[in-house]
Scaffold this motif. Structure first.
Motif, PDB file in Angstrom:
ATOM      1  N   ILE A 133       0.833  -1.201   0.000  1.00  0.00           N
ATOM      2  CA  ILE A 133       0.000   0.000   0.000  1.00  0.00           C
ATOM      3  C   ILE A 133       0.868   1.252   0.000  1.00  0.00           C
ATOM      4  O   ILE A 133       0.609   2.221  -0.741  1.00  0.00           O
ATOM      5  CB  ILE A 133      -0.942  -0.016   1.217  1.00  0.00           C
ATOM      6  CG1 ILE A 133      -1.960  -1.171   1.098  1.00  0.00           C
ATOM      7  CG2 ILE A 133      -1.682   1.313   1.350  1.00  0.00           C
ATOM      8  CD1 ILE A 133      -2.832  -1.353   2.326  1.00  0.00           C
ATOM      9  N   LEU A 134       1.927   1.244   0.824  1.00  0.00           N
ATOM     10  CA  LEU A 134       2.804   2.416   0.914  1.00  0.00           C
ATOM     11  C   LEU A 134       3.584   2.640  -0.383  1.00  0.00           C
ATOM     12  O   LEU A 134       3.897   3.778  -0.744  1.00  0.00           O
ATOM     13  CB  LEU A 134       3.763   2.247   2.097  1.00  0.00           C
ATOM     14  CG  LEU A 134       3.104   2.246   3.491  1.00  0.00           C
ATOM     15  CD1 LEU A 134       4.135   1.925   4.560  1.00  0.00           C
ATOM     16  CD2 LEU A 134       2.448   3.588   3.771  1.00  0.00           C
ATOM     17  N   GLN A 135       3.919   1.540  -1.078  1.00  0.00           N
ATOM     18  CA  GLN A 135       4.635   1.692  -2.353  1.00  0.00           C
ATOM     19  C   GLN A 135       3.789   2.412  -3.392  1.00  0.00           C
ATOM     20  O   GLN A 135       4.313   3.163  -4.213  1.00  0.00           O
ATOM     21  CB  GLN A 135       5.043   0.310  -2.874  1.00  0.00           C
ATOM     22  CG  GLN A 135       6.227  -0.299  -2.128  1.00  0.00           C
ATOM     23  CD  GLN A 135       6.553  -1.686  -2.611  1.00  0.00           C
ATOM     24  OE1 GLN A 135       5.740  -2.344  -3.281  1.00  0.00           O
ATOM     25  NE2 GLN A 135       7.742  -2.177  -2.267  1.00  0.00           N
ATOM     26  N   ARG A 136       2.488   2.181  -3.372  1.00  0.00           N
ATOM     27  CA  ARG A 136       1.623   2.880  -4.320  1.00  0.00           C
ATOM     28  C   ARG A 136       1.558   4.366  -4.006  1.00  0.00           C
ATOM     29  O   ARG A 136       1.191   5.163  -4.867  1.00  0.00           O
ATOM     30  CB  ARG A 136       0.212   2.275  -4.292  1.00  0.00           C
ATOM     31  CG  ARG A 136       0.158   0.856  -4.857  1.00  0.00           C
ATOM     32  CD  ARG A 136      -1.247   0.296  -4.867  1.00  0.00           C
ATOM     33  NE  ARG A 136      -1.272  -1.036  -5.457  1.00  0.00           N
ATOM     34  CZ  ARG A 136      -1.395  -1.293  -6.750  1.00  0.00           C
ATOM     35  NH1 ARG A 136      -1.510  -0.291  -7.597  1.00  0.00           N
ATOM     36  NH2 ARG A 136      -1.408  -2.534  -7.208  1.00  0.00           N
ATOM     37  N   ARG A 137       1.883   4.734  -2.758  1.00  0.00           N
ATOM     38  CA  ARG A 137       1.898   6.154  -2.377  1.00  0.00           C
ATOM     39  C   ARG A 137       3.309   6.747  -2.381  1.00  0.00           C
ATOM     40  O   ARG A 137       3.483   7.917  -2.003  1.00  0.00           O
ATOM     41  CB  ARG A 137       1.277   6.306  -0.986  1.00  0.00           C
ATOM     42  CG  ARG A 137      -0.162   5.844  -0.903  1.00  0.00           C
ATOM     43  CD  ARG A 137      -0.696   5.970   0.507  1.00  0.00           C
ATOM     44  NE  ARG A 137      -2.097   5.554   0.581  1.00  0.00           N
ATOM     45  CZ  ARG A 137      -2.810   5.510   1.695  1.00  0.00           C
ATOM     46  NH1 ARG A 137      -2.235   5.874   2.852  1.00  0.00           N
ATOM     47  NH2 ARG A 137      -4.055   5.110   1.686  1.00  0.00           N
ATOM     48  N   TRP A 161      -2.061   4.753  12.590  1.00  0.00           N
ATOM     49  CA  TRP A 161      -1.743   5.844  11.654  1.00  0.00           C
ATOM     50  C   TRP A 161      -2.431   5.670  10.300  1.00  0.00           C
ATOM     51  O   TRP A 161      -2.333   6.549   9.454  1.00  0.00           O
ATOM     52  CB  TRP A 161      -0.227   5.904  11.423  1.00  0.00           C
ATOM     53  CG  TRP A 161       0.562   6.224  12.650  1.00  0.00           C
ATOM     54  CD1 TRP A 161       1.356   5.381  13.374  1.00  0.00           C
ATOM     55  CD2 TRP A 161       0.636   7.489  13.306  1.00  0.00           C
ATOM     56  NE1 TRP A 161       1.930   6.015  14.440  1.00  0.00           N
ATOM     57  CE2 TRP A 161       1.498   7.334  14.429  1.00  0.00           C
ATOM     58  CE3 TRP A 161       0.065   8.738  13.092  1.00  0.00           C
ATOM     59  CZ2 TRP A 161       1.797   8.371  15.300  1.00  0.00           C
ATOM     60  CZ3 TRP A 161       0.375   9.769  13.954  1.00  0.00           C
ATOM     61  CH2 TRP A 161       1.214   9.588  15.038  1.00  0.00           C
ATOM     62  N   ALA A 162      -3.110   4.517  10.067  1.00  0.00           N
ATOM     63  CA  ALA A 162      -3.694   4.234   8.740  1.00  0.00           C
ATOM     64  C   ALA A 162      -4.884   5.147   8.464  1.00  0.00           C
ATOM     65  O   ALA A 162      -5.871   5.135   9.213  1.00  0.00           O
ATOM     66  CB  ALA A 162      -4.129   2.772   8.658  1.00  0.00           C
ATOM     67  N   PRO A 163      -4.836   5.956   7.402  1.00  0.00           N
ATOM     68  CA  PRO A 163      -5.962   6.870   7.125  1.00  0.00           C
ATOM     69  C   PRO A 163      -7.199   6.158   6.592  1.00  0.00           C
ATOM     70  O   PRO A 163      -8.290   6.736   6.596  1.00  0.00           O
ATOM     71  CB  PRO A 163      -5.370   7.830   6.082  1.00  0.00           C
ATOM     72  CG  PRO A 163      -4.324   7.022   5.387  1.00  0.00           C
ATOM     73  CD  PRO A 163      -3.735   6.117   6.417  1.00  0.00           C
TER      74      PRO A 163
END
Length: 786
Positions: A133-137, A161-163
């Motif tokens: 998920i973080l890689q896509r951001r 911390w997950a929005p």
């Protein structure tokens, strides 16, 4: 066991804090415990400590986190703020007294059990999903922090911390001390979010690719336009091609002028606008029509007649009409009088008859005999006038009508067009297609037929139109006036046997993959199938019966039976079961009050049994059998005639002065028409005299109050039905005697047809003679039973 601590409680309204999080909290009246805790800590050696819990509207919080006050300061705007660091989970106990205005509660820290293998595996799966998920951001720094975390509990609490998680979901994590259960939940939520990201990204990519494609095409078109302009070719794409095609095509002058006008509009229109597409479609339609293509008719009348005879058995009226058409055209060609597009040079024939007599297939034979191309237009169920005349070009999706499409499909201007099921054309708010056919089928007008889509004259005068219908009465009178009606009344039993032997059996042998050496059907078997297993005007059921027999023969051959398999009259029961249609006239008319009439239905001629009965009660006439108004009037006239003139025929009308019931069986079928009057008179006379109607007698005709027998229609079909039903004597109106010329000779030989002018002649001959005298007791009992 962990020691219980006494801490000030701070409830946060819009934030759920999990262990490990660092959050800023503005200091106001609601955050007084933070200030009090800070002051309390200032007096000691440890940092200020308090308990953070989410503010719940439905219940009191049961879990929170033990937080320390890291720093107290002010925001750039001047508002005071405290930075809190969340530590361990703690169960919230009961409140206790404490200093200041803060709410002090007992807090029991939750001990974290050591992670087992299952928790470690879940943590690794969750780490992979979070990193994806973080890689896509492109959050690479956060990815490094996630990779450095080794404690499964700490990794699970990182979801704070997950929005994409709601406060409710974060509260569930806070209230779940078990590490494995927490990891299971955050893993499922993370996977759902990752799937949503994939779908969103796919949709965004598709939209982006579509926009890029349109932008690329727009750029290429602009570049192409610039290149054409530099070369001096500033015409829109395709307009020059259409102009050349129109100028090269062999079109009538008015059509060419209209096409060139549309080409001019295309040259001035923008390629991006919808009008250019409409114009191109119209030009393609016009250019595809065979304006100058005509096939050459055969001039050999004898050869054409032989083709018709080979394709169809009987139907001499139709064959004669087509032969006459060919003979006239051949003479006109010999004398140089053939004028293409002349008024009235075409032919419009309406083939009317029951299903299965070969109306539709006859169209192909006519085209074959003429040497023309054949096209079929199905009109059954058509309710939109635009289906015939076409749509106006202003409508989206406009198309030419079926007539224009048929000409285009045929590829010539003089095909044979079969308008199938013209009697089943309907009408509604979209117009009346039958009215639109008036111009099409009028030989004096159709040389200038104008389709709404084309808006140019189309010459249909050289087209041979054949229309088929089951019921003549369903065709509007104005449309019927444009056509020459040829009636196909059905086949005799001899005709059916000949058709089965010549046409149906070879076709079904081919479909069943059988040869004539493998199966032999006797003439008696064919006659039994036609007479005892089917009862129809056409031959469809006969062909289905043959197909059933041949399928069973193929099964027997596949099972080891030696060829050839002989199928005779005696073997039919094994293949088709018991006969379905046996003569029932003798059984039905064995009691007084029952007479056999003849009628015409959509499926051809049929017999009609009319039953009369008398009973005690108020004088009157009761009718049943779903009769129409005409038949109800016929019943009333029949009763009135007998009451007024019964004595003239030695009929005692006293039994008719009772409660009478007149019934026509098969009540589920609507019945109407002026041909049952004499049958009703005979049935009532039989009831009054107690004399049954002769079993071999059938009749048809309308009657007046004075007993005159009026003419009716469908004589041929009714006589064919009488023969199929086993009748031998048929009474018809005397004024219908001329119609006997159309009846096949074998039918007239099998029937004793007696034209009558007065219903008294029928009463004198149709009723059984007076029975011999019997004792009064028996006579009384017999009359009562009647």
């Amino acid at each position: 066991m962990t020691d219980v601590q006494t801490l000030p409680l701070l409830s946060l309204a819009d934030t759920v804090v999990l262990p490990g999080m660092v959050v800023p909290v503005e200091l106001d009246a609601d955050t007084r415990p933070v200030v009090d805790a800070a002051r309390a800590a200032a007096d000691g050696d440890t940092p200020a400590t308090l308990l953070l819990a989410p503010r719940l509207a439905d219940r009191y919080p049961t879990y929170g986190v033990i937080a320390t006050v890291e720093q107290i300061g002010r925001l750039p705007g001047g508002a005071p703020v405290a930075v809190l660091r969340a530590g361990d989970r703690a169960r919230i106990g009961s409140g206790v007294p404490g200093p200041g205005a803060a709410l002090w509660v007992e807090a029991e820290p939750v001990e974290q059990a050591a992670a087992d293998e299952a928790a470690t595996a879940l943590a690794e799966d969750y780490r992979k999903v979070v990193i994806a998920i973080l890689q896509r951001r492109n959050a690479w720094q956060v990815i490094d922090n996630v990779q450095r975390i080794t404690d499964p509990s700490e990794l699970a609490d990182l979801a704070g911390w997950a929005p994409y998680l709601s406060d409710e979901q974060k509260r569930e994590l806070l209230e779940t001390p078990d590490v494995e259960e927490r990891l299971t939940r955050v893993l499922a939520w993370a996977r759902e979010h990752f799937a949503e990201l994939e779908v969103t990204e796919k949709i965004s990519e598709d939209v982006r690719e579509g926009m890029d494609k349109r932008q690329r095409e727009f750029l290429l078109r602009e570049q192409l336009a610039a290149i054409r302009k530099e070369l001096g070719e500033d015409e829109p794409e395709g307009a020059d091609d259409y102009r050349g095609r129109v100028e090269a095509a062999d079109l009538p002058d008015d059509v060419r002028a209209a096409a060139l006008r549309e080409v001019g509009k295309l040259e001035r229109a923008s390629d991006q606008g919808p009008e250019a597409g409409w114009i191109r479609t119209w030009l393609d339609t016009v250019l595809e029509l065979p304006w100058s293509v005509r096939t050459t008719d055969t001039t050999d009348v004898v050869a054409a007649r032989s083709v018709l005879d080979a394709d169809h058995h009987g139907l001499d009226d139709v064959k004669d009409r087509i032969t006459e058409f060919l003979a006239v055209r051949a003479r006109r060609a010999e004398r140089g009088l053939e004028v293409v597009g002349g008024r009235g040079s075409g032919a419009v024939l309406a083939l009317v008859g029951p299903p299965g007599v070969g109306k539709t297939s006859l169209g192909e034979s006519v085209a074959h005999a003429l040497g023309r191309r054949f096209v079929r237009v199905a009109l059954g169920g058509v309710r939109d006038e635009a289906e015939v005349r076409g749509h106006r070009r202003t409508y989206v999706g406009a198309l030419p009508g079926r007539i224009v499409r048929a000409i285009s499909e045929a590829g010539s201007m003089n095909p044979v067009v079969l308008l199938d099921e013209i009697d089943k054309v309907g009408s509604d708010y979209r117009g009346d297609p039958a009215a639109a056919l008036l111009e099409v089928l009028d030989p004096a007008q159709n040389h200038t037929f104008r389709d709404h889509y084309l808006e140019v004259d189309l010459d249909l005068s050289d087209v041979v139109f054949l229309a088929t219908a089951n019921v003549l009465e369903s065709i509007p009178d104005a449309l019927l006036d444009r056509m020459e009606v040829v009636t196909l009344d059905g086949y005799t039993e001899d005709d059916k046997v000949a058709i089965a032997r010549t046409h149906l059996l070879p076709r079904q042998l081919e479909r069943a993959a059988l040869s004539e050496d493998e199966v032999v059907l006797s003439g008696e078997a064919l006659r039994s199938i036609a007479g005892q297993y089917t009862r129809e005007a056409g031959v469809r059921q006969l062909e289905r019966g043959l197909a059933r027999v041949l399928r069973k023969v193929a099964t027997r051959l596949a099972s080891g039976t030696e060829a050839p398999v002989a199928v005779g009259d005696a073997e039919l029961r094994d293949y088709l079961g018991r006969p379905r249609f046996l003569p029932e006239t003798a059984e039905r008319t064995s009691v007084p009050g029952v007479a056999t009439g003849l009628a015409v239905t959509g499926a051809g001629g049929d017999v009609l049994f009319i039953e009369a009965s008398a009973m005690d009660g108020e004088r009157g006439l009761h009718l049943t059998g779903q009769l129409g108004e005409v038949m109800k009037e016929s019943a009333t006239i029949a009763l009135s005639y007998l009451r007024a003139h019964g004595s003239e025929h030695d009929i005692d009308v006293a039994p008719l002065d009772r409660s009478l019931h007149l019934h026509v069986p098969a009540g589920a079928v609507p019945k109407d028409g002026p041909s049952a009057g004499v049958t009703m008179v005979t049935a009532l006379a039989s009831l009054a005299t107690g004399r049954p109607v002769r079993a071999e007698v059938a009749m048809t005709g309308e009657v007046t109050l004075n007993g005159r027998v009026l003419p009716i229609g469908g004589v041929k079909q009714k006589l064919l039905a009488a023969q199929r039903a086993g009748a031998t004597t048929v009474f018809i109106p005397q004024r219908n005697e001329a119609d006997l010329d159309d009846v096949p000779s074998e039918v007239l030989e099998a029937l004793d047809v007696r034209p009558v002018a007065d219903v008294g002649e029928i009463l004198a001959l149709a009723l059984e003679p007076v029975a011999p005298a019997v004792p009064d007791t028996h006579r009384a009992a017999g009359f009562t039973a009647a």
